[in-house]
Scaffold this active site. Sequence first.
Site, PDB file in Angstrom:
ATOM      1  N   ARG A   1       0.842  -1.103   0.065  1.00 11.08           N
ATOM      2  CA  ARG A   1       0.089  -0.165  -0.571  1.00 11.08           C
ATOM      3  C   ARG A   1       0.943   2.040   0.188  1.00 11.08           C
ATOM      4  NH1 ARG A   1      -5.144   1.364   2.925  1.00 11.08           N
ATOM      5  NH2 ARG A   1      -5.137   3.004   0.835  1.00 11.08           N
TER       6      ARG A   1
ATOM      7  N   ASP B   1      -2.652  -0.550   8.886  1.00  9.55           N
ATOM      8  CA  ASP B   1      -1.675   0.450   8.695  1.00  9.55           C
ATOM      9  C   ASP B   1      -0.626   0.598   9.339  1.00  9.55           C
ATOM     10  OD1 ASP B   1      -3.435   1.843   6.963  1.00  9.55           O
ATOM     11  OD2 ASP B   1      -4.291   2.980   8.671  1.00  9.55           O
TER      12      ASP B   1
ATOM     13  N   GLU C   1      -4.231  14.064   4.951  1.00 10.63           N
ATOM     14  CA  GLU C   1      -3.133  13.815   3.801  1.00 10.63           C
ATOM     15  C   GLU C   1      -3.194  14.486   2.894  1.00 10.63           C
ATOM     16  OE1 GLU C   1      -2.786   8.676   4.228  1.00 10.63           O
ATOM     17  OE2 GLU C   1      -4.422  10.023   3.057  1.00 10.63           O
TER      18      GLU C   1
ATOM     19  N   ARG D   1      -7.010  16.252   1.533  1.00  7.01           N
ATOM     20  CA  ARG D   1      -7.899  15.488   1.756  1.00  7.01           C
ATOM     21  C   ARG D   1      -8.461  15.810   2.989  1.00  7.01           C
ATOM     22  NH1 ARG D   1      -7.338   8.728   3.291  1.00  7.01           N
ATOM     23  NH2 ARG D   1      -8.648   8.603   4.580  1.00  7.01           N
TER      24      ARG D   1
ATOM     25  N   ARG E   1     -14.187   4.233  -2.983  1.00  8.46           N
ATOM     26  CA  ARG E   1     -12.514   3.496  -3.241  1.00  8.46           C
ATOM     27  C   ARG E   1     -12.792   3.463  -4.456  1.00  8.46           C
ATOM     28  NH1 ARG E   1      -8.409   3.001   1.426  1.00  8.46           N
ATOM     29  NH2 ARG E   1      -9.092   4.886   2.681  1.00  8.46           N
TER      30      ARG E   1
ATOM     31  N   TYR F   1      -5.396   5.449  -3.383  1.00  5.18           N
ATOM     32  CA  TYR F   1      -4.505   6.445  -3.319  1.00  5.18           C
ATOM     33  C   TYR F   1      -4.057   6.194  -4.869  1.00  5.18           C
ATOM     34  CZ  TYR F   1      -4.373   6.778   2.355  1.00  5.18           C
ATOM     35  OH  TYR F   1      -4.861   6.784   2.776  1.00  5.18           O
TER      36      TYR F   1
ATOM     37  N   GLU G   1      -3.345   2.811  -6.478  1.00  7.81           N
ATOM     38  CA  GLU G   1      -3.438   1.377  -5.776  1.00  7.81           C
ATOM     39  C   GLU G   1      -4.864   0.666  -6.311  1.00  7.81           C
ATOM     40  OE1 GLU G   1      -2.419   2.017  -1.049  1.00  7.81           O
ATOM     41  OE2 GLU G   1      -4.498   2.425  -1.672  1.00  7.81           O
TER      42      GLU G   1
END
Length: 386
Positions: A53, A78, A239, A255, A315, A343, A365
């Site tokens: 990622r 994460d 972000e 973001r 997403r 992302y 991604e």
Amino acid sequence: MADGSSFVAVLSVFLLGLCQHGSSQQPKPVSPLIVEEQLLYVGGTWGEVHTYRIPIMVGTPKGNLITVVEARQYSGGDSGPKFMAIRRSEDKGFTWSEMDYVLNDGTFQDGMNLGTILVDEITSEVFIFYTHCAHYVKCEVSTTYMVSSRDEGKSWSRPRNISQEIGTMMFAPGPGYGLQKRYAPHKGRLLTCGHGTLAGDGVFCLISDDHGAHWRYGGVMKSIPYLQAKKRGDFDPDENQPVELPDGSIIVNARNQYLYHCHCRIIMRSYDGGETFPLEHLYFDETLIDPAMTAGAYYSNGVKYFSNTASEVHRSNMMLRWSYDNGTTWPGALPIWDKAAAYSTLMMLPTNDVDDQQHLYLLYEKGVNSSAESISLVKISLYGNL
Ligand SMILES: *[C@@H]1O[C@H](CO)[C@@H](O)[C@H](O)[C@H]1NC(C)=O
Ligand SMILES: *[C@@H]1O[C@H](CO)[C@@H](O)[C@H](O)[C@H]1NC(C)=O
Ligand SMILES: *[C@@H]1O[C@H](CO)[C@@H](O)[C@H](O)[C@H]1NC(C)=O
């Protein structure tokens, strides 16, 4: 026959061309076309790593592309042990080095999180910023690290703990790339921006005026309420990706973590080299719909580019957009992938080569059932559809 009138006509076309090239208000229109796509990192079912990622990428003045991602070894979350995977291309994205790693944090519970990558175009040194203990899982002190390379990313220094200079406030760089200012004010300055913990969130930028020897915090745009747990609808720029415009200002595209005002991007601007982001220059770009996601941004030859999952909730739907007026309007859009995506980051090779000025790279991604299945590199010819 080269008579006088056709000579004048040719000359005026030539002069017109010069004027258009020199003016940032009349950039040459682009017509982007995907010319190549490769899955550079594939996790899960096919690979030994659970999930790759957080794609980041930089192009060097010597014409090399460097991609770096988190290799999340045992789970997709994460936190958890990771290594920092790297693949490089010395032929403009056509072939890529075998996967290698910059560092491996072994079994650390809240292992390294990327991050930004940045090249000093004067010294050719490449820097990667990342965080240890970003989530305080079985650890109490968060550390911001930097590693650097003086050979185009082939070998890397030992990690340097820059929390010793900037403190141990959790700082999550990017994800994306950092800048070196090409124009005044503060020409030559290195700048890389990121965000804080969800409570202490907002945009924070690190600055170095000595080619990466020392770092300090510059501009900040804090979340509201600051240092409190957030609710849906709170103001929380998270972000983000900075870009520099030819007037030397820096635009940060962030973001919108709790979807304040809109399901779209927060835009900030600094006119003092990233020292401040005055509130009067903050706005919401309602064209850039977004589900609260990491996005890519790049500026070249009068055109601003933006990549994200163009959806208010999902997403999915990776899209490239472009603007001829610094992001005020976005007349162009190229759909990249309509299924799962997350992302993304954009880059061009910063050389004087004409071919390099006509190609944009998107690393994102990508998946079918889940955006965490792979990380894909797309090469885009900017004038490919003309
Ligand atoms: C990095 O430096 C900070 C500040 O000196 C320190 O508190 C922290 O423990 C260091 N991190 C590591 C992993 O040693
Ligand atoms: C875009 O920004 C530049 C400064 O970097 C400025 O010269 C130009 O006029 C702007 N263009 C538009 C259309 O706003
Ligand atoms: C997506 O899910 C379907 C149904 O579960 C499965 O057959 C397929 O292999 C999956 N594709 C990928 C790329 O994981």
